[in-house]
Enzyme design. Structure first.
Site, PDB file in Angstrom:
ATOM      1  N   THR A 184       0.835  -1.204   0.000  1.00 58.00           N
ATOM      2  CA  THR A 184       0.000   0.000   0.000  1.00 58.00           C
ATOM      3  C   THR A 184       0.866   1.250   0.000  1.00 58.00           C
ATOM      4  OG1 THR A 184      -1.446  -1.191   1.513  1.00 58.00           O
ATOM      5  CG2 THR A 184      -1.736   1.207   1.410  1.00 58.00           C
ATOM      6  N   ARG A 212     -13.629  -8.573  -0.090  1.00 54.79           N
ATOM      7  CA  ARG A 212     -12.727  -8.211   1.012  1.00 54.79           C
ATOM      8  C   ARG A 212     -12.283  -6.750   0.902  1.00 54.79           C
ATOM      9  NH1 ARG A 212      -7.206  -6.260   1.830  1.00 54.79           N
ATOM     10  NH2 ARG A 212      -6.511  -7.013   3.845  1.00 54.79           N
ATOM     11  N   GLY A 214      -9.719  -4.020   3.052  1.00 56.05           N
ATOM     12  CA  GLY A 214      -8.689  -3.998   4.090  1.00 56.05           C
ATOM     13  C   GLY A 214      -8.728  -2.735   4.922  1.00 56.05           C
ATOM     14  N   ASP A 215      -7.580  -2.416   5.491  1.00 56.69           N
ATOM     15  CA  ASP A 215      -7.475  -1.264   6.389  1.00 56.69           C
ATOM     16  C   ASP A 215      -7.360   0.079   5.656  1.00 56.69           C
ATOM     17  OD1 ASP A 215      -4.948  -2.192   5.416  1.00 56.69           O
ATOM     18  OD2 ASP A 215      -3.950  -0.856   6.840  1.00 56.69           O
ATOM     19  N   THR A 235       0.798   0.085   6.425  1.00 54.04           N
ATOM     20  CA  THR A 235       0.894  -0.825   5.300  1.00 54.04           C
ATOM     21  C   THR A 235       1.058  -2.238   5.862  1.00 54.04           C
ATOM     22  OG1 THR A 235       2.150  -1.361   3.288  1.00 54.04           O
ATOM     23  CG2 THR A 235       3.394  -0.470   5.117  1.00 54.04           C
ATOM     24  N   GLY A 236       0.719  -3.232   5.077  1.00 53.90           N
ATOM     25  CA  GLY A 236       0.842  -4.610   5.538  1.00 53.90           C
ATOM     26  C   GLY A 236      -0.516  -5.284   5.615  1.00 53.90           C
ATOM     27  N   GLY A 238      -3.825  -5.838   6.396  1.00 56.02           N
ATOM     28  CA  GLY A 238      -4.827  -4.897   6.870  1.00 56.02           C
ATOM     29  C   GLY A 238      -5.659  -5.395   8.031  1.00 56.02           C
TER      30      GLY A 238
HETATM   31  N1  GLY Z   1      -2.933  -2.842   3.821  1.00 47.88           N
HETATM   32  C1  GLY Z   1      -3.608  -3.152   2.648  1.00 47.88           C
HETATM   33  C2  GLY Z   1      -4.599  -4.214   2.790  1.00 47.88           C
HETATM   34  O1  GLY Z   1      -4.476  -5.067   3.653  1.00 47.88           O
HETATM   35  O2  GLY Z   1      -5.524  -4.232   2.007  1.00 47.88           O
END
Ligand code: GLY
Length: 325
Positions: A184, A212, A214-215, A235-236, A238
């Site tokens: 990200t 789905r 994410g964060d 990042t990572g 989520g």
């Molecule tokens: N950090 C991006 C995701 O998990 O979608």
């Protein structure tokens, strides 16, 4: 307002030209209130920062800068985790998540957006033109179309070939560590007038389950900015960030006087404490406080972030929890 304790600490360190490391304050030198500054996640942050800098260096607004900055990886077919070049979901659909915040705490977000190359610009319009914070899926797409965004085919030939190969293979759905799978872009900038803005955008986890999210588009998870205190981006994986509301936590820790580096470290420790199999995942946080002091922390070694000021153009390695143990 930054606390008196933090102000005195950061001011005296700045005067002394000292950046304390491990368990102290930031390992990064303080910017002596020299704005502008822009920081962003991973090495795709380098060209993104350059685009942001074109605006910041002319005295432009940080919100324009972060939008322009993250549009660079969004539009780059070689960046496989953001925008146009993003890895699709398990059904071969590229679905994008993004959010943006300004110095006044205004926020806009889009989730599960398809066929639009620049979700960050749609997120900004959600913030500026609607009474809402988040639009999702079909509604977000229709809003984008009504506002002049072109419908585009996002699955590049390279990503389509890779997805077909994935489908023929083990079809393993994995949430586990893979730097390439989760890079990200999150960006934080302070302009010449001291205004902080942030942006975060991603295609999410590669071959994720349909639907789905994410964060990255969640305010307080993938991104949080409080113009009076500072901002943070994640990042990572989520799911781990969402379960600990990571960037909100980082900003709150800075509000209570922690340096950006220490605040990022504490947010990683929260994951370490709460999530038993955390070692299988990567999370990286970056943070920037109102004074221009920045920091980062991650779970696994390997996370880096780009920094641009008048004096430097750098790619810096984040300190990692697993290396410290
Ligand atoms: N950090 C991006 C995701 O998990 O979608």
């Amino acid at each position: 307002m930054i606390s008196r304790r933090s102000f005195i600490t950061t001011s005296s360190l700045a005067i002394a030209g000292i950046g304390l490391s491990k368990h102290g304050f930031s390992s990064n030198p303080i910017q002596n209130n020299k704005f502008p500054i822009v920081i962003s996640t991973w090495n795709h942050g380098l060209p993104a920062n350059e685009a942001a800098w074109k605006i910041l260096s002319k005295g432009g607004y940080s919100l324009d800068a972060v939008e322009a900055g993250v549009r660079v990886p969004e539009g780059d077919p070689k960046v496989i985790t953001v925008g146009y070049g993003g890895i699709p979901d398990s059904e071969g659909k590229v679905t994008l998540d993004a959010c943006i915040m300004d110095e006044k705490g205004r926020a806009g977000s889009v989730t599960y957006l398809q066929h639009i190359k620049h979700p960050i610009s749609v997120a900004r319009l959600v913030m500026e033109k609607t009474p809402h914070v988040m639009l999702s899926g079909k509604g977000a797409f229709e809003f984008a179309r009504k506002n002049g965004f072109k419908k585009e085919k996002l699955l590049t030939p390279e990503r389509k070939a890779a997805w077909k190969k994935w489908k023929k293979g083990k079809k393993k759905f994995s949430n586990e560590i893979n730097i390439e799978n989760h890079d990200t872009i999150g960006m934080l900038a302070i302009d010449k007038d001291g205004r902080m803005s942030g942006a975060c955008t991603t295609s999410g986890m590669g071959y994720k389950m349909p639907g789905r999210v994410g964060d990255s588009p969640i305010i307080g998870a993938g991104l949080f900015v409080d113009g009076e205190i500072g901002g943070a981006a994640a990042t990572g994986s989520g799911e781990l960030v969402m379960k600990t509301l990571g960037t909100f936590l980082v900003v709150e820790l800075m509000r209570n006087g922690m340096s950006p580096s220490r605040a990022c470290e504490e947010a990683v420790k929260r994951i370490v404490k709460k999530i038993p199999d955390y070692e299988k995942y990567q999370i990286g946080y970056i943070a920037l406080n109102k004074s221009g002091e920045y920091g980062s922390f991650c779970i696994q070694p390997g996370f880096n972030f780009a920094v641009k000021t008048e004096d430097k153009t750098d790619l810096e390695d984040a300190e990692a929890w697993l290396k410290k143990l």
